[in-house]
Design an enzyme around this catalytic site. Structure first.
Site, PDB file in Angstrom:
ATOM      1  N   GLU A 244     -12.300   3.606   4.103  1.00 28.49           N
ATOM      2  CA  GLU A 244     -13.265   2.684   3.500  1.00 28.49           C
ATOM      3  C   GLU A 244     -14.361   2.333   4.495  1.00 28.49           C
ATOM      4  O   GLU A 244     -15.536   2.220   4.128  1.00 28.49           O
ATOM      5  CB  GLU A 244     -12.546   1.433   3.009  1.00 28.49           C
ATOM      6  CG  GLU A 244     -11.658   1.707   1.794  1.00 28.49           C
ATOM      7  CD  GLU A 244     -10.821   0.518   1.381  1.00 28.49           C
ATOM      8  OE1 GLU A 244     -10.480   0.436   0.183  1.00 28.49           O
ATOM      9  OE2 GLU A 244     -10.495  -0.330   2.241  1.00 28.49           O
TER      10      GLU A 244
ATOM     11  N   GLU B 168      -3.024   3.904  -0.835  1.00 24.61           N
ATOM     12  CA  GLU B 168      -2.634   2.563  -1.271  1.00 24.61           C
ATOM     13  C   GLU B 168      -1.745   2.568  -2.509  1.00 24.61           C
ATOM     14  O   GLU B 168      -0.822   1.748  -2.625  1.00 24.61           O
ATOM     15  CB  GLU B 168      -3.881   1.713  -1.533  1.00 24.61           C
ATOM     16  CG  GLU B 168      -4.574   1.211  -0.271  1.00 24.61           C
ATOM     17  CD  GLU B 168      -5.576   2.194   0.279  1.00 24.61           C
ATOM     18  OE1 GLU B 168      -6.378   1.789   1.138  1.00 24.61           O
ATOM     19  OE2 GLU B 168      -5.563   3.379  -0.134  1.00 24.61           O
TER      20      GLU B 168
END
Length: 260
Positions: A116, A136
């Site tokens: 990210e 995730e």
């Protein structure tokens, strides 16, 4: 000039600021204090007219960044969820909203929040052993720090594959998908990133700011591009640097940018 904190190393090479995540024993995982250190460094760089680009890299050869420090998260520790200016500056970086260009030099795995962070960088240079992943969903979470925007950098089918399977891709596939700008040997990583930074910094600061914003908006929010295009046309085309660009071209010399 090089300075360091416990978690972040700062190095100046002329008009380039090199920031090195410095938690190699923890795979450079993100803590609240590291997030704030990065945000503060970005804010300081944006306020310094002598800094034209940032190169972001990490210590060690195992990981660029393993994302959130899960141990700190599990223990209820500081993971950078505050609203202080330094934390907000970090998240501006992850959204690609810094006012100066950022080039990433990826020395290992970029996982979860580490990827990210990369998505906010303008260019990504990776060593051949680098890997990229958003795992995730395998942990009962989802890429909530901007990872779901990966489809703005790679094809939708690949973005869904990465987020839904949680599986990693290597540097070569990252290059093939358009996530990575160059794949190089580890020994050449920083030099290559700095070379890209110098080439970017040779352009006018206002022009770079316009390109950063407008190119991203064209992908993520095309309805707002027209208004912002008008804004940047009025700012850039009437600037001293626009005159300098034309003048230096006619005089066959290097331009001297002022950022105004």
């Amino acid at each position: 000039m090089t300075t360091a904190t416990d978690e972040l190393i700062y190095e100046r090479q002329d008009d380039i600021l090199i920031l090195t995540l410095n938690r190699p024993d923890a795979r450079n995982a993100l803590t609240g204090s590291l997030i704030r250190a990065i945000g503060s460094a970005v804010t300081d760089a944006e306020a310094d007219p002598d800094i034209r680009t940032i190169v972001l890299t990490a210590a060690g050869d195992r990981a660029f960044c393993a994302g959130m420090d899960l141990r700190a998260f599990a223990e209820g520790g500081d993971i950078g969820s505050g609203l202080d200016p330094a934390t907000e500056a970090y998240y501006r970086l992850t959204r690609g909203e810094t006012t100066i260009p950022v080039i990433a030099a990826v020395n290992g795995a970029a996982i979860g929040g580490g990827l990210e962070l990369l998505l906010g960088c303008d260019l990504i240079i990776a060593c051949r052993d680098a890997r990229f992943g958003l795992p995730e969903a395998k942990r009962g979470l989802f890429p909530g720090g901007g990872g779901t925007n990966i489809g703005t950098r790679i094809p939708l089918s690949a973005a869904l594959e990465m987020t839904m399977t949680g599986e990693f891709i290597d540097a070569q596939r990252g290059y093939d998908l358009g996530l990575v700008n160059a794949v190089v040997d580890a020994d050449d990583l920083i030099a290559t990133a700095v070379d890209y930074a110098r080439r970017v910094a040779s352009s006018a600061p206002l022009s770079l700011a316009a390109c950063k914003e407008l190119v991203r908006l064209a992908v993520i929010d095309p309805t707002s591009v027209t208004d912002r295009l008008s804004h940047w046309q009025s700012v850039v085309f009437s600037s001293e640097d626009a005159i300098e660009g034309a003048t230096s071209f006619m005089q066959k010399r290097e331009p001297q940018w002022k950022g105004r």
